[in-house]
Design a protein around this motif. Structure first.
Motif, PDB file in Angstrom:
ATOM      1  N   SER A   1      15.364 -10.521 -12.106  1.00  8.15           N
ATOM      2  CA  SER A   1      15.568 -11.965 -12.123  1.00  8.15           C
ATOM      3  C   SER A   1      14.292 -12.731 -12.466  1.00  8.15           C
ATOM      4  O   SER A   1      14.315 -13.677 -13.244  1.00  8.15           O
ATOM      5  N   PHE A   2      13.177 -12.299 -11.895  1.00  5.34           N
ATOM      6  CA  PHE A   2      11.912 -13.009 -12.111  1.00  5.34           C
ATOM      7  C   PHE A   2      11.033 -12.368 -13.184  1.00  5.34           C
ATOM      8  O   PHE A   2      10.028 -12.944 -13.579  1.00  5.34           O
ATOM      9  N   LYS A   3      11.417 -11.164 -13.627  1.00  4.80           N
ATOM     10  CA  LYS A   3      10.658 -10.447 -14.667  1.00  4.80           C
ATOM     11  C   LYS A   3       9.204 -10.228 -14.249  1.00  4.80           C
ATOM     12  O   LYS A   3       8.274 -10.371 -15.036  1.00  4.80           O
ATOM     13  N   LYS A   4       9.028  -9.865 -12.987  1.00  2.81           N
ATOM     14  CA  LYS A   4       7.703  -9.609 -12.436  1.00  2.81           C
ATOM     15  C   LYS A   4       7.606  -8.156 -11.968  1.00  2.81           C
ATOM     16  O   LYS A   4       8.594  -7.430 -11.915  1.00  2.81           O
ATOM     17  N   GLN A   5       6.408  -7.748 -11.601  1.00  2.00           N
ATOM     18  CA  GLN A   5       6.176  -6.359 -11.222  1.00  2.00           C
ATOM     19  C   GLN A   5       6.395  -6.121  -9.730  1.00  2.00           C
ATOM     20  O   GLN A   5       6.134  -6.983  -8.881  1.00  2.00           O
ATOM     21  N   CYS A   6       6.842  -4.909  -9.444  1.00  2.00           N
ATOM     22  CA  CYS A   6       6.987  -4.392  -8.082  1.00  2.00           C
ATOM     23  C   CYS A   6       6.164  -3.115  -8.040  1.00  2.00           C
ATOM     24  O   CYS A   6       6.462  -2.161  -8.756  1.00  2.00           O
ATOM     25  N   VAL A   7       5.109  -3.078  -7.224  1.00  2.00           N
ATOM     26  CA  VAL A   7       4.146  -1.981  -7.320  1.00  2.00           C
ATOM     27  C   VAL A   7       3.778  -1.403  -5.960  1.00  2.00           C
ATOM     28  O   VAL A   7       3.742  -2.103  -4.949  1.00  2.00           O
ATOM     29  N   VAL A   8       3.502  -0.098  -5.979  1.00  2.00           N
ATOM     30  CA  VAL A   8       2.882   0.604  -4.852  1.00  2.00           C
ATOM     31  C   VAL A   8       1.436   0.893  -5.244  1.00  2.00           C
ATOM     32  O   VAL A   8       1.170   1.338  -6.358  1.00  2.00           O
ATOM     33  N   ASP A   9       0.519   0.666  -4.320  1.00  2.00           N
ATOM     34  CA  ASP A   9      -0.905   0.785  -4.624  1.00  2.00           C
ATOM     35  C   ASP A   9      -1.490   2.037  -3.977  1.00  2.00           C
ATOM     36  O   ASP A   9      -1.540   2.154  -2.750  1.00  2.00           O
ATOM     37  N   ASP A  10      -1.937   2.980  -4.807  1.00  2.00           N
ATOM     38  CA  ASP A  10      -2.507   4.234  -4.306  1.00  2.00           C
ATOM     39  C   ASP A  10      -3.968   4.113  -3.912  1.00  2.00           C
ATOM     40  O   ASP A  10      -4.575   5.090  -3.454  1.00  2.00           O
ATOM     41  N   ARG A  11      -4.553   2.942  -4.071  1.00  2.00           N
ATOM     42  CA  ARG A  11      -5.957   2.761  -3.676  1.00  2.00           C
ATOM     43  C   ARG A  11      -6.115   2.625  -2.170  1.00  2.00           C
ATOM     44  O   ARG A  11      -7.235   2.688  -1.638  1.00  2.00           O
ATOM     45  N   VAL A  12      -4.981   2.453  -1.473  1.00  2.00           N
ATOM     46  CA  VAL A  12      -5.027   2.287  -0.025  1.00  2.00           C
ATOM     47  C   VAL A  12      -3.756   2.894   0.557  1.00  2.00           C
ATOM     48  O   VAL A  12      -2.706   2.902  -0.076  1.00  2.00           O
ATOM     49  N   GLU A  13      -3.867   3.409   1.786  1.00  2.00           N
ATOM     50  CA  GLU A  13      -2.738   4.090   2.418  1.00  2.00           C
ATOM     51  C   GLU A  13      -2.626   3.671   3.873  1.00  2.00           C
ATOM     52  O   GLU A  13      -3.637   3.526   4.573  1.00  2.00           O
ATOM     53  N   VAL A  14      -1.392   3.479   4.335  1.00  2.00           N
ATOM     54  CA  VAL A  14      -1.131   3.159   5.737  1.00  2.00           C
ATOM     55  C   VAL A  14      -0.204   4.220   6.309  1.00  2.00           C
ATOM     56  O   VAL A  14       0.393   5.012   5.576  1.00  2.00           O
ATOM     57  N   TYR A  15      -0.074   4.214   7.618  1.00  5.10           N
ATOM     58  CA  TYR A  15       0.803   5.184   8.291  1.00  5.10           C
ATOM     59  C   TYR A  15       1.941   4.442   8.988  1.00  5.10           C
ATOM     60  O   TYR A  15       1.713   3.505   9.762  1.00  5.10           O
ATOM     61  N   HIS A  16       3.177   4.878   8.709  1.00  5.77           N
ATOM     62  CA  HIS A  16       4.349   4.328   9.371  1.00  5.77           C
ATOM     63  C   HIS A  16       4.908   5.375  10.322  1.00  5.77           C
ATOM     64  O   HIS A  16       5.292   6.464   9.912  1.00  5.77           O
TER      65      HIS A  16
ATOM     66  N   PRO B   1       0.845  -1.197   0.000  1.00  2.80           N
ATOM     67  CA  PRO B   1       0.000   0.000   0.000  1.00  2.80           C
ATOM     68  C   PRO B   1       0.875   1.239   0.000  1.00  2.80           C
ATOM     69  O   PRO B   1       2.053   1.180   0.385  1.00  2.80           O
ATOM     70  N   SER B   2       0.341   2.347  -0.453  1.00  2.00           N
ATOM     71  CA  SER B   2       1.071   3.602  -0.298  1.00  2.00           C
ATOM     72  C   SER B   2       1.160   3.933   1.186  1.00  2.00           C
ATOM     73  O   SER B   2       0.416   3.383   2.007  1.00  2.00           O
ATOM     74  N   SER B   3       2.079   4.828   1.545  1.00  2.20           N
ATOM     75  CA  SER B   3       2.323   5.061   2.966  1.00  2.20           C
ATOM     76  C   SER B   3       2.610   6.521   3.250  1.00  2.20           C
ATOM     77  O   SER B   3       3.231   7.222   2.453  1.00  2.20           O
ATOM     78  N   LYS B   4       2.145   6.962   4.400  1.00  2.00           N
ATOM     79  CA  LYS B   4       2.482   8.283   4.909  1.00  2.00           C
ATOM     80  C   LYS B   4       3.282   8.112   6.185  1.00  2.00           C
ATOM     81  O   LYS B   4       3.462   7.004   6.686  1.00  2.00           O
ATOM     82  N   GLY B   5       3.798   9.221   6.711  1.00  2.00           N
ATOM     83  CA  GLY B   5       4.714   9.126   7.840  1.00  2.00           C
ATOM     84  C   GLY B   5       6.119   8.956   7.312  1.00  2.00           C
ATOM     85  O   GLY B   5       6.502   9.563   6.308  1.00  2.00           O
ATOM     86  N   GLN B   6       6.916   8.123   7.979  1.00  2.00           N
ATOM     87  CA  GLN B   6       8.287   7.903   7.538  1.00  2.00           C
ATOM     88  C   GLN B   6       8.300   6.888   6.402  1.00  2.00           C
ATOM     89  O   GLN B   6       8.143   5.688   6.609  1.00  2.00           O
ATOM     90  N   SER B   7       8.486   7.390   5.172  1.00  2.00           N
ATOM     91  CA  SER B   7       8.521   6.506   4.010  1.00  2.00           C
ATOM     92  C   SER B   7       9.161   7.227   2.839  1.00  2.00           C
ATOM     93  O   SER B   7       9.210   8.458   2.793  1.00  2.00           O
ATOM     94  N   HIS B   8       9.630   6.450   1.861  1.00  2.00           N
ATOM     95  CA  HIS B   8      10.225   7.018   0.654  1.00  2.00           C
ATOM     96  C   HIS B   8       9.179   7.814  -0.123  1.00  2.00           C
ATOM     97  O   HIS B   8       7.987   7.481  -0.116  1.00  2.00           O
ATOM     98  N   GLN B   9       9.637   8.834  -0.830  1.00  2.00           N
ATOM     99  CA  GLN B   9       8.716   9.669  -1.605  1.00  2.00           C
ATOM    100  C   GLN B   9       7.959   8.865  -2.649  1.00  2.00           C
ATOM    101  O   GLN B   9       6.778   9.104  -2.891  1.00  2.00           O
ATOM    102  N   HIS B  10       8.621   7.905  -3.271  1.00  2.00           N
ATOM    103  CA  HIS B  10       7.934   7.152  -4.333  1.00  2.00           C
ATOM    104  C   HIS B  10       6.902   6.179  -3.777  1.00  2.00           C
ATOM    105  O   HIS B  10       6.117   5.607  -4.543  1.00  2.00           O
ATOM    106  N   CYS B  11       6.895   5.991  -2.451  1.00  2.00           N
ATOM    107  CA  CYS B  11       5.912   5.113  -1.831  1.00  2.00           C
ATOM    108  C   CYS B  11       4.722   5.877  -1.245  1.00  2.00           C
ATOM    109  O   CYS B  11       3.768   5.271  -0.767  1.00  2.00           O
ATOM    110  N   LYS B  12       4.788   7.197  -1.284  1.00  2.00           N
ATOM    111  CA  LYS B  12       3.668   8.001  -0.791  1.00  2.00           C
ATOM    112  C   LYS B  12       2.555   8.046  -1.839  1.00  2.00           C
ATOM    113  O   LYS B  12       2.796   7.813  -3.031  1.00  2.00           O
TER     114      LYS B  12
END
Length: 233
Positions: free
Chosen positions: A169-184, A105-116
């Protein structure tokens, strides 16, 4: 995604109330355990009780529990992550396709900018996720499990390596989801300088293509010191 293939590992250090809350809510849908890392008060409700083994130890134990229980996916959640909408997260996960090997999920609080949250109302491909909450195919974890805690005790950089392996290596996706947000919650209980130096040294032992990946995606993220260190490897 079949929820029966997932193990939720709530990793806890002295956030007992939130750990219990998360377990209560997630366990209604997905197999869920609490792995405790030397909390002052280790409760009977904790499924695995350990000394304070810090992040790398908790990562190792979470992967181990997935293997023991024959699970295909690990959903790692630190107990300083606060979630208001567990049902929504579960519904989103249940609809993920097999091309996604890393999700968060996307995140607020202490998190990388690309994960917000970027208000896309969907998920975004990113280079790596935050280490405090992520869903990952265990095959990715097995590529470097167990972590040698003598080389990387605090676990910095595990998140970047998971991203690299999923995508390259696995040729798969790594994704952040903006449909939901958590707080760290902000802050740490350890010396970040030591943790960063351990990460630098750990990364410095890896193949050149991994180092180049880390350099590329570290640019613009206040990582000049890391980039300089790796460019000299």
């Amino acid at each position: 995604m079949d929820l029966k293939k997932i193990l939720v590992c709530i990793t806890n250090y002295n956030d007992n109330d939130n750990a219990l809350k998360l377990k209560s809510e997630f366990s209604q849908h997905i197999d869920t355990i609490i792995i405790d890392s030397g909390s002052k008060n280790q409760l009977d409700d904790f499924d695995v009780k350990l000394d304070n083994i810090y992040y790398s130890g908790l990562y190792n134990e979470s992967v181990k529990q997935c293997i023991i229980r024959n699970k295909e996916y690990l959903y790692f959640i630190a107990s300083d992550v606060f979630i208001d909408n567990v049902d929504k997260i579960v519904n989103i996960i249940s609809e993920l396709n097999d091309e996604i090997y890393l999700w968060a999920p996307s995140s607020k609080g202490q998190s990388h900018q690309h994960c917000k949250n970027k208000n896309t109302n969907g998920y975004r491909n990113v280079a790596y996720l935050e280490g405090f909450t992520f869903l990952v195919n265990v095959n990715v974890c097995n590529e470097f499990y167990p972590i040698d805690r003598n080389k990387n005790f605090y676990g910095y950089g595990i998140d970047i390596l998971l991203g690299y392996l999923s995508i390259n290596s696995f040729k798969k996706q790594c994704v952040v989801d903006d449909r939901v947000e958590v707080y760290h919650r902000e802050g740490t209980g350890y010396n970040q300088g030591i943790a960063l130096q351990e990460m630098y040294n750990w990364f410095g032992t890896m193949d050149k293509d991994i180092i180049n990946y880390i350099i590329h995606y570290s640019k613009g993220n206040n990582s000049d010191e890391l980039i300089k260190f790796l460019e000299n490897k």
